[in-house]
Write an enzyme that holds these catalytic residues in place. Structure first.
Site: not given
Ligand SMILES: [Zn+2]
Length: 376
Positions: A93, A267, A305, A307, A310, A336
């Site tokens: 930015d 963003d 999920c 990730c 998880c 996550h």
């Molecule tokens: Zn997750």
């Protein structure tokens, strides 16, 4: 590094768009969500982990990096990519938004803004020319024009004055940026919630000519309805063949709504900041891991999920490490959240490409209406 900066619009579905931005540091698949690496790090994440969530690009903050460690120092150490060990594209930015937020600590003139550092009170100046220089020293791939985003509430006159000043600064930013093959400069549309001002701002930017265009002055407290109100028409003032970036947005629902209205890039600090405060985003809405109802729950945050949080940990464990203020809590919850955000983006890209974005949105909203799983 020879490839030019280029945007290839691959498909549209309604107003929603999907494409690829090519840069010498790699491709950016759009719609794209950019995690925020304020001070040369996406907090609680290693760069490889950020990449593993599916992020093609991240955002760095000129204001923070110019004050600490300083743009000249980063340049001497090989630039921001090397300094923070992130090889993919970086957007910075202009510093304008943060400087304008320093109420009482800044002075605005035609030339630029003088302000006092929030760290040590030292005096600094940001102008369009200095902002371009700092972003060049950092080695940013996508550079943002220096602009003024008026604080809310603002009168129509204040919004118009700030927009016209921003357009004069956009011209100075363009001149100072010069010709830098492989690097892009984006203009920023201002004009608040007034269609005539938005149109005037877009026309001024198009006359100067930029590699991409941001919709600025939103996500500053106006609320989702007002923001969507502007997004219903403002992207239409911008060129079809250039990326459109909505700055500082947002919640998952805001992101989906913005993409539906023709936005390509966004963003927000929300997924990372929320990860550090125990709020997690899921396809069933948000939940707070510090809530006592999770303390005996052996299930993951979201059974669908993939990730690391998880796959490997229960809500009970995440609740425990968060309550115990263990660093791994910030790491896992941030991972996550970023993974979930990137999954939304990937889902939208595929749906737009296949012409089923409306059905995808219906599924997205249906999941949230269902609500989180009840305690066991
Ligand atoms: Zn997750």
């Amino acid at each position: 590094m020879t490839a030019a900066f280029n945007f290839d619009l691959k498909a549209t579905d309604g107003k929603a768009r999907t494409g690829v931005i090519t840069t010498p540091r790699g491709a950016i698949r759009t719609p794209a969500f950019m995690p925020v690496g304020t001070a040369g790090t996406v907090k609680a994440m290693l760069p490889d982990s950020v990449a593993a969530t599916g992020a093609d690009i991240l955002l760095g903050n000129t204001y923070h990096l110019m004050l600490r460690p300083g743009a000249e120092r980063v340049a001497r150490l090989g630039g921001l990519h090397r300094f923070m060990n992130w090889e993919r594209p970086i957007l910075t930015d202009s510093g304008g938004f943060q400087v304008m937020s320093l109420a009482g600590l800044r002075k605005l003139t035609e030339e630029g803004v003088t302000f006092k550092s929030h760290i040590d009170g030292s005096k600094h100046e940001l102008t369009p020319e200095r902002s371009m220089e700092i972003q060049r020293l950092l080695g940013s791939d996508i550079v943002m024009c220096f602009d003024e985003c008026p604080a809310l509430p603002a009168t129509d006159d204040e919004v118009a004055r700030a927009m016209r000043l921003s357009m004069r600064w956009a011209e100075r930013s363009r001149a100072a940026f010069g010709d830098r093959p492989g690097h892009a400069l984006f203009g920023i549309m201002q004009g608040g919630v007034t269609p005539e001002l938005r149109e005037e701002s877009a026309a001024a930017l198009k006359a100067i000519g930029f590699d991409g265009y941001a919709v600025g002055g939103l996500a500053v407290g106006e609320g989702q309805a007002a923001m969507f109100g502007v997004l219903d028409y403002a992207p239409g003032f911008l060129p079809e063949d250039k990326p459109r970036y909505l700055m500082g947005v947002g919640k998952p629902e805001d992101i989906v709504g913005a993409v539906a209205r023709g936005i390509d890039m966004m963003d927000c600090v929300l997924p990372t900041r929320s990860g550090r405060t125990g709020q997690v985003f899921t396809r069933r809405g948000a939940l707070n891991i510090k809530n006592a109802r999770h303390q005996d729950d052996p299930r993951p945050i979201d059974e669908a999920c993939t990730c690391p949080a998880c796959r490997n940990y229960s809500r009970a464990y995440l609740h425990h490490v968060f309550r115990a203020q263990e660093i791994i809590a910030s790491m896992l919850l941030t991972w996550h959240n970023l993974h979930y955000y990137q999954e939304i983006m990937a889902g939208m890209r595929a749906a737009i490409a296949e012409g089923r974005f409306e059905a995808w949105q219906a599924d997205f909203h249906a999941g949230r209406a269902e609500g989180d799983l009840p305690p066991l």
